[in-house]
Design an enzyme around this catalytic site. Structure first.
Site, PDB file in Angstrom:
ATOM      1  N   SER A  93       0.817  -1.213   0.000  1.00  0.00           N
ATOM      2  CA  SER A  93       0.000   0.000   0.000  1.00  0.00           C
ATOM      3  C   SER A  93       0.853   1.266   0.000  1.00  0.00           C
ATOM      4  O   SER A  93       0.310   2.373   0.018  1.00  0.00           O
ATOM      5  CB  SER A  93      -0.889   0.006   1.238  1.00  0.00           C
ATOM      6  OG  SER A  93      -0.112  -0.262   2.385  1.00  0.00           O
ATOM      7  N   THR A 195      -2.268   3.441   3.867  1.00  0.00           N
ATOM      8  CA  THR A 195      -1.295   4.539   3.859  1.00  0.00           C
ATOM      9  C   THR A 195      -0.533   4.610   5.176  1.00  0.00           C
ATOM     10  O   THR A 195      -1.104   4.326   6.224  1.00  0.00           O
ATOM     11  CB  THR A 195      -2.088   5.853   3.704  1.00  0.00           C
ATOM     12  OG1 THR A 195      -2.720   5.833   2.442  1.00  0.00           O
ATOM     13  CG2 THR A 195      -1.211   7.075   3.840  1.00  0.00           C
ATOM     14  N   THR A 213       1.851   6.916   0.246  1.00  0.00           N
ATOM     15  CA  THR A 213       0.914   5.854  -0.138  1.00  0.00           C
ATOM     16  C   THR A 213       1.015   5.532  -1.625  1.00  0.00           C
ATOM     17  O   THR A 213       1.490   6.357  -2.419  1.00  0.00           O
ATOM     18  CB  THR A 213      -0.535   6.321   0.159  1.00  0.00           C
ATOM     19  OG1 THR A 213      -1.425   5.224   0.025  1.00  0.00           O
ATOM     20  CG2 THR A 213      -0.984   7.423  -0.779  1.00  0.00           C
ATOM     21  N   ARG A 223      -5.669   9.333 -10.665  1.00  0.00           N
ATOM     22  CA  ARG A 223      -6.394   9.671  -9.434  1.00  0.00           C
ATOM     23  C   ARG A 223      -5.403  10.023  -8.315  1.00  0.00           C
ATOM     24  O   ARG A 223      -4.411   9.344  -8.099  1.00  0.00           O
ATOM     25  CB  ARG A 223      -7.256   8.488  -9.011  1.00  0.00           C
ATOM     26  CG  ARG A 223      -8.027   8.690  -7.697  1.00  0.00           C
ATOM     27  CD  ARG A 223      -7.288   8.137  -6.514  1.00  0.00           C
ATOM     28  NE  ARG A 223      -8.090   8.177  -5.286  1.00  0.00           N
ATOM     29  CZ  ARG A 223      -7.601   7.951  -4.081  1.00  0.00           C
ATOM     30  NH1 ARG A 223      -6.332   7.660  -3.924  1.00  0.00           N
ATOM     31  NH2 ARG A 223      -8.379   8.001  -3.019  1.00  0.00           N
ATOM     32  N   THR A 246      -5.891   8.081   7.010  1.00  0.00           N
ATOM     33  CA  THR A 246      -5.778   6.920   6.137  1.00  0.00           C
ATOM     34  C   THR A 246      -7.196   6.470   5.779  1.00  0.00           C
ATOM     35  O   THR A 246      -8.160   6.849   6.442  1.00  0.00           O
ATOM     36  CB  THR A 246      -4.994   5.782   6.823  1.00  0.00           C
ATOM     37  OG1 THR A 246      -4.925   4.658   5.941  1.00  0.00           O
ATOM     38  CG2 THR A 246      -5.637   5.338   8.133  1.00  0.00           C
ATOM     39  N   GLY A 247      -7.302   5.672   4.733  1.00  0.00           N
ATOM     40  CA  GLY A 247      -8.625   5.212   4.300  1.00  0.00           C
ATOM     41  C   GLY A 247      -9.031   5.909   3.013  1.00  0.00           C
ATOM     42  O   GLY A 247      -8.174   6.383   2.260  1.00  0.00           O
TER      43      GLY A 247
HETATM   44  N1  ASP Z   1      -5.818   7.508   1.848  1.00  0.00           N
HETATM   45  C1  ASP Z   1      -5.300   6.732   0.752  1.00  0.00           C
HETATM   46  C2  ASP Z   1      -5.862   7.248  -0.530  1.00  0.00           C
HETATM   47  O1  ASP Z   1      -7.055   7.529  -0.584  1.00  0.00           O
HETATM   48  C3  ASP Z   1      -5.562   5.265   0.827  1.00  0.00           C
HETATM   49  C4  ASP Z   1      -5.373   4.545   2.138  1.00  0.00           C
HETATM   50  O2  ASP Z   1      -5.059   5.117   3.154  1.00  0.00           O
HETATM   51  O3  ASP Z   1      -5.606   3.337   2.172  1.00  0.00           O
HETATM   52  O4  ASP Z   1      -5.158   7.321  -1.498  1.00  0.00           O
END
Ligand code: ASP
Length: 337
Positions: A93, A195, A213, A223, A246-247
Site C-alpha cells: 500500500s 497509507t 501511499t 487519481r 488513512t482510508g
Molecule cells: N488515503 C489513501 C488514498 O485515498 C488510501 C489509504 O489510506 O488506504 O489514497
C-alpha cells in the site's frame, strides 16, 4: 478523565452526526473510558513521541525513534520512518510493491511538513521508491509545494533519484487477477491497502509529519487521494499539534480532515475528541459512510494523542517512553446485535 457525557454533549452542540448516533442502536461514538487513549489524560505526557498509522508503523516508528533519541529533528525522523514501508515490498500500500492502478501503473503520493510550516508534496509519481524524499526536496529546493506526474518524476531524476520498476511479481499477479474477476472500479476494502501517516515531536518540542501511499488499489490512472494534499492526508502546526489520515481519500478530502482536526485542537479539543469529531463530520455529510474506512491519528504539542476510525480494524503504532506499541483504535460504526 474526559467526561464522556460532556463529550457527547459537546458533540451534540457541534451537531456532527449526533442525531444519527443517538437514534441508531448500531452506532457508537465517544471515547471508551477503558481505551488506550485514557492515558492521554496524564497531566504531563512524556515527550518525545512518534505515532503512525497501521502495523507497518511499528518498524517505521523504530527508524524514526533512532533519530529522535539522538536529538535529531522530527522532520528527519518522519522522513526516515516512512521510508521503511516505502521500501518494503511486503507492504502493498506504500512505495515499492504498492498495488497499481486499474491500468497496471504504480503511482505514488506523499507529503511532508515541518515545524516552521514548510511543506512539500508529490502526487501520481511513478518509478521512484521514496516519494517522501522527493516531497522533502520539493519543499527544500523549489519555491513550490507540489509537483505531479511526469514533472515530479523529472524533478526526482534531475536530483539523482533512481528510476525503478515498482510493480513486483506479487502485485502484478494480484492486478491480473483483479482484471479478470473484479468490477472495474476502485476498491477501498482491498486487504493490506493502508497509507502510512506519521507524526513526531522531537526533544526540542518541535512537530513534523509525513504521509506516503500508493493510493487506492485499482484507482483510475491519474487519481490522487488525500495523502499528498497538505491539510487532508496530513497537517502540522507547531503551535497546536498535527494529524494524519488513512482510508478513502475522497472522504477525507471532502472535510479537509487533518486540517479540521488541528483546528479543533486549536480551539481546545483533545486529540481524541478532535479525531472523533472529524469522523462524525464524515458521518453527517456522507451518507455512504458505512461502505468505507477512514482512520485518523492526532497529536498535540504536549504529547497527548488520539485515534479514531469509521470502521473496526484501524490500528496505529505509538512510540513513547521507550516503548513501541501497536494499538487498536476505537471506532464509530458498531455491528448490529
Ligand atoms: N488515503 C489513501 C488514498 O485515498 C488510501 C489509504 O489510506 O488506504 O489514497
Amino acid at each position: 478523565m474526559i467526561d464522556r457525557r460532556k463529550f457527547l454533549k459537546d458533540s451534540l452542540i457541534a451537531s456532527v452526526g449526533a442525531v444519527s448516533v443517538i437514534s441508531s442502536p448500531k452506532l457508537f461514538s465517544g471515547q471508551d473510558e477503558k481505551s488506550d487513549s485514557a492515558q492521554n489524560l496524564k497531566e504531563n505526557p512524556s515527550l518525545p513521541i512518534v505515532i503512525s498509522t497501521w502495523k507497518h508503523g511499528i518498524p517505521a516508528n523504530e527508524a524514526a525513534w533512532k533519530t529522535i533519541i539522538n536529538n535529531g529533528r522530527a522532520l528527519d525522523a518522519v522522513e526516515k520512518g516512512v521510508r521503511v514501508p516505502e521500501s518494503d515490498p511486503k507492504v502493498q500500500s506504500v512505495g515499492y510493491g504498492g498495488l497499481p492502478d486499474r491500468d497496471g501503473y504504480v503511482t505514488l503520493d506523499a507529503c511532508i511538513m515541518d515545524e516552521k510550516g514548510n511543506c512539500g508534496s508529490v502526487a501520481c509519481i511513478q518509478h521512484i521508491k521514496h516519494p517522501i524524499s522527493v516531497a522533502r526536496l520539493v519543499m527544500e529546493k523549489t519555491p513550490h509545494v507540489m509537483l505531479v506526474g511526469s514533472g515530479a518524476l523529472k524533478f526526482a531524476l534531475d536530483n539523482g533519484f533512481k528510476k525503478e520498476n515498482l510493480l513486483t511479481k506479487e502485485t502484478k499477479a494480484k492486478w491480473e487477477k483483479w482484471l479478470k474477476d473484479s468490477k472495474y472500479k476502485p476498491d477501498i476494502k482491498t486487504e493490506g491497502h493502508d497509507t502510512i501517516g506519521m507524526l513526531a515531536i522531537d526533544n526540542q518540542g518541535n512537530i513534523s509529519g509525513a504521509c506516503t501511499t500508493s493510493g487506492l488499489a485499482w484507482k483510475y490512472h491519474g487519481r490522487v487521494g488525500d495523502s499528498p494534499i497538505i491539510g487532508d492526508g496530513m497537517f502540522v502546526d507547531n503551535e497546536v499539534g498535527g494529524a494524519a489520515a488513512t482510508g478513502k481519500g475522497e472522504a477525507v478530502m471532502k472535510i479537509a480532515g487533518s486540517f479540521l482536526i488541528v483546528e479543533l485542537m486549536r480551539i481546545g479539543k483533545k486529540p481524541q475528541q478532535a479525531c472523533e469529531l472529524a469522523i462524525e463530520r464524515i458521518v453527517k455529510k456522507q451518507s455512504d459512510y458505512k461502505d468505507f474506512q477512514v482512520g485518523f491519528i492526532a497529536l498535540d504539542k504536549k504529547g497527548n494523542y488520539g485515534a479514531f476510525s469509521l470502521q473496526k480494524g484501524f490500528q496505529y503504532a505509538l512510540y513513547r517512553d521507550d516503548k513501541n506499541q501497536l494499538l487498536d483504535s476505537n471506532y464509530y460504526v458498531r455491528d448490529e446485535k
